[in-house]
Design a protein around this motif. Structure first.
Motif, mmCIF file in Angstrom:
data_model
loop_
_atom_site.group_PDB
_atom_site.id
_atom_site.type_symbol
_atom_site.label_atom_id
_atom_site.label_comp_id
_atom_site.label_asym_id
_atom_site.label_seq_id
_atom_site.Cartn_x
_atom_site.Cartn_y
_atom_site.Cartn_z
ATOM 1 N N UNK A 277 -8.394 -9.249 0.926
ATOM 2 C CA UNK A 277 -8.333 -9.469 2.373
ATOM 3 C C UNK A 277 -7.613 -8.315 3.064
ATOM 4 N N UNK A 278 -7.781 -8.209 4.350
ATOM 5 C CA UNK A 278 -7.106 -7.145 5.101
ATOM 6 C C UNK A 278 -5.660 -7.512 5.403
ATOM 7 N N UNK A 279 -5.343 -8.809 5.341
ATOM 8 C CA UNK A 279 -3.954 -9.271 5.518
ATOM 9 C C UNK A 279 -3.578 -10.055 4.273
ATOM 10 N N UNK A 280 -2.466 -9.661 3.649
ATOM 11 C CA UNK A 280 -2.094 -10.223 2.353
ATOM 12 C C UNK A 280 -0.633 -10.636 2.359
ATOM 13 N N UNK A 343 -0.538 -7.574 -5.940
ATOM 14 C CA UNK A 343 0.618 -7.125 -5.155
ATOM 15 C C UNK A 343 1.692 -8.187 -5.343
ATOM 16 N N UNK A 344 2.406 -8.075 -6.460
ATOM 17 C CA UNK A 344 3.382 -9.089 -6.855
ATOM 18 C C UNK A 344 4.730 -8.435 -7.112
ATOM 19 N N UNK A 345 5.816 -9.167 -6.897
ATOM 20 C CA UNK A 345 7.151 -8.584 -7.136
ATOM 21 C C UNK A 345 7.323 -8.161 -8.588
ATOM 22 N N UNK A 346 7.838 -6.961 -8.798
ATOM 23 C CA UNK A 346 8.187 -6.470 -10.125
ATOM 24 C C UNK A 346 9.563 -5.833 -10.043
ATOM 25 N N UNK A 354 4.332 -4.417 6.236
ATOM 26 C CA UNK A 354 3.776 -3.345 7.046
ATOM 27 C C UNK A 354 2.390 -2.947 6.582
ATOM 28 N N UNK A 355 1.840 -1.949 7.251
ATOM 29 C CA UNK A 355 0.488 -1.470 6.940
ATOM 30 C C UNK A 355 0.551 -0.504 5.754
ATOM 31 N N UNK A 356 -0.221 -0.810 4.737
ATOM 32 C CA UNK A 356 -0.300 -0.010 3.523
ATOM 33 C C UNK A 356 -1.666 0.673 3.450
ATOM 34 N N UNK A 357 -1.661 1.967 3.234
ATOM 35 C CA UNK A 357 -2.918 2.697 3.034
ATOM 36 C C UNK A 357 -3.265 2.703 1.553
ATOM 37 N N UNK A 358 -4.558 2.701 1.274
ATOM 38 C CA UNK A 358 -5.068 2.872 -0.077
ATOM 39 C C UNK A 358 -6.097 3.989 -0.020
ATOM 40 N N UNK A 364 -9.648 14.241 -8.414
ATOM 41 C CA UNK A 364 -8.419 14.771 -7.850
ATOM 42 C C UNK A 364 -8.384 14.895 -6.342
ATOM 43 N N UNK A 365 -9.525 14.724 -5.659
ATOM 44 C CA UNK A 365 -9.582 14.889 -4.207
ATOM 45 C C UNK A 365 -9.756 13.531 -3.535
ATOM 46 N N UNK A 366 -9.026 13.321 -2.422
ATOM 47 C CA UNK A 366 -9.150 12.075 -1.672
ATOM 48 C C UNK A 366 -10.504 12.038 -0.987
ATOM 49 N N UNK A 367 -11.275 10.963 -1.241
ATOM 50 C CA UNK A 367 -12.641 10.858 -0.720
ATOM 51 C C UNK A 367 -12.866 9.637 0.163
ATOM 52 N N UNK A 368 -11.963 8.668 0.140
ATOM 53 C CA UNK A 368 -12.119 7.472 0.958
ATOM 54 C C UNK A 368 -10.757 6.821 1.144
ATOM 55 N N UNK A 369 -10.633 6.037 2.223
ATOM 56 C CA UNK A 369 -9.357 5.420 2.548
ATOM 57 C C UNK A 369 -9.592 4.106 3.280
ATOM 58 N N UNK A 370 -8.695 3.158 3.064
ATOM 59 C CA UNK A 370 -8.731 1.891 3.797
ATOM 60 C C UNK A 370 -7.288 1.380 3.890
ATOM 61 N N UNK A 371 -7.098 0.251 4.590
ATOM 62 C CA UNK A 371 -5.749 -0.237 4.853
ATOM 63 C C UNK A 371 -5.695 -1.746 4.654
ATOM 64 N N UNK A 372 -4.476 -2.238 4.384
ATOM 65 C CA UNK A 372 -4.219 -3.677 4.435
ATOM 66 C C UNK A 372 -2.800 -3.876 4.962
ATOM 67 N N UNK A 373 -2.582 -5.016 5.584
ATOM 68 C CA UNK A 373 -1.273 -5.366 6.127
ATOM 69 C C UNK A 373 -0.610 -6.369 5.172
ATOM 70 N N UNK A 374 0.626 -6.059 4.769
ATOM 71 C CA UNK A 374 1.361 -6.900 3.826
ATOM 72 C C UNK A 374 2.428 -7.682 4.565
ATOM 73 N N UNK A 375 2.466 -8.978 4.273
ATOM 74 C CA UNK A 375 3.523 -9.846 4.797
ATOM 75 C C UNK A 375 4.419 -10.246 3.637
ATOM 76 N N UNK A 376 5.729 -10.057 3.806
ATOM 77 C CA UNK A 376 6.696 -10.383 2.766
ATOM 78 C C UNK A 376 7.449 -11.631 3.183
#
Length: 376
Positions: A277-280, A343-346, A354-358, A364-376
């Motif tokens: 999901x986009x919000x986790x 995305x679990x506590x370790x 906050x907003x996390x980029x992936x 070796x080269x960045x070819x795509x990107x997306x985001x999700x918002x994490x709630x703690x």
């Protein structure tokens, strides 16, 4: 639920050590050792338990270090030579397995003033457990003697001793004393690694790969040089070793390392990343879906990793690279790759909201990107 690692050292471990040491040292106060070693043991974590038993050994073994080593060595199980360390345990004929860890710690604490006798004891102990942590203070305090000994041990008949040569001298061995001198200059270990990289034991070769990967974190050019010398024409076992040794630099997109593996060419095609999901909420999992389409005229060999840019307390972000996929993509081929990412506590990472980029990194080269918002 899996049994906690700390329970590998327990009151039964204390009893085994007491029984076998007393068999070979009439003056050994087994009752006092049991009392000291058992007191407060259950409240301690894994490494602390080994150190706690070592403290009890210091209080009860002979003050004469050589005599204490004689007693320890006599209490060990006989060596067959084909044992897997994971299968070793204390038996009726002596000590082996996790009970040996505190014995190696005792040698490391008490033996720095008598390094020749201490190293001889570690040679015996590592064949019943591993002396990879205990040998490190000797490398730091007595480097000339230590490296002379390690060079000799690189030809030892025991795979456990040969592995110690590589594992014990790793600059950044987990749970071990960091060898800052070797972090700054790893050259003293390179002849050892060269002698062992074609070892007949996969157990030894795996350690060499991890050692080279340690070096890569501080001296990427040195490992790139190593690949350029030792990869061409390498037999399959060495290729596997070198590939494992390259993992950090492949994730970083190191140009020389990628080229050495034939991965230097950029991806010719289109890549799109979707995250659901986009919000986790912390504790959940993401699904990464990577869509690829080739526009190349030839098959492409692709190493695909992804980086999660974790939000820090300051609001800045720091990337952590994770293994993705290795594949060949035919001309014009389109496919979708999916992976779940928890995305679990370790213990080694603290998450912040906050907003996390992936981002996805292909060769070796960045070819795509997306985001999700994490709630703690």
């Amino acid at each position: 639920m899996a049994e906690p690692f700390k329970n590998l050292i327990h009151v039964g471990t204390v009893d085994a050590a007491a029984r076998h040491l007393q068999r070979h040292g009439a003056a050994f106060d087994a009752a006092r050792f049991r009392r000291l070693a058992s007191q407060g043991l259950e409240a301690l974590e894994f490494k602390a338990r080994a150190q706690h038993l070592a403290t009890a050994l210091e209080a009860t073994l002979p003050a004469d270090f050589a005599a204490a080593c004689d007693m320890i060595e006599a209490a060990l199980t006989p060596v067959r030579g084909d044992e897997e360390l994971a299968d070793l345990h204390a038996r009726d004929d002596g000590l082996a397995g996790w009970v040996v860890w505190p014995l190696t710690e005792f040698v490391a604490r008490r033996g720095l003033g008598e390094p020749e006798r201490a190293l001889a004891a570690l040679h015996a102990l590592t064949q019943r457990f591993s002396a990879e942590w205990a040998i490190r203070p000797f490398i730091e305090r007595h480097p000339a003697l230590a490296f002379e000994t390690l060079a000799r041990w690189s030809r030892d008949p025991s795979a456990h001793v040969r592995r110690l040569v590589s594992e014990g001298s790793r600059p950044r061995l987990p749970w071990g004393l960091q060898l800052r001198g070797l972090i700054a200059d790893p050259s003293p270990t390179l002849p050892l690694l060269e002698a062992l990289q074609d070892d007949p034991s996969e157990y030894v070769r795996r350690s060499v790969a991890n050692h080279l990967n340690d070096i890569a974190k501080d001296h990427p050019g040195l490992v790139a040089d190593w690949l350029e010398r030792h990869l061409p024409g390498a037999p399959p076992a060495r290729r596997a070793l070198l590939r494992h040794a390259s993992r950090t630099l492949i994730k970083r997109g190191d140009a020389r390392v990628l080229k050495a593996w034939g991965l230097g060419k950029p991806f010719a095609g289109e890549a799109a990343l979707r995250i659901t999901p986009r919000r986790l909420v912390l504790g959940g999992s993401l699904t990464l879906a990577l869509e690829l389409r080739s526009i190349a005229r030839r098959t492409q060999t692709l190493v695909i990793d992804y980086a999660v840019h974790h939000v820090k307390a300051s609001g800045a972000t720091a990337p952590k690279v994770f293994k993705g996929w290795n594949l060949s993509l035919a001309p014009g081929e389109a496919l979708t790759l999916t992976k779940r990412h928890a995305v679990k506590p370790i213990t080694t990472r603290r998450y912040h909201a906050g907003r996390h980029a992936v981002d996805v990194r292909i060769n070796g080269a960045v070819c795509a990107e997306a985001f999700f918002d994490l709630k703690v």
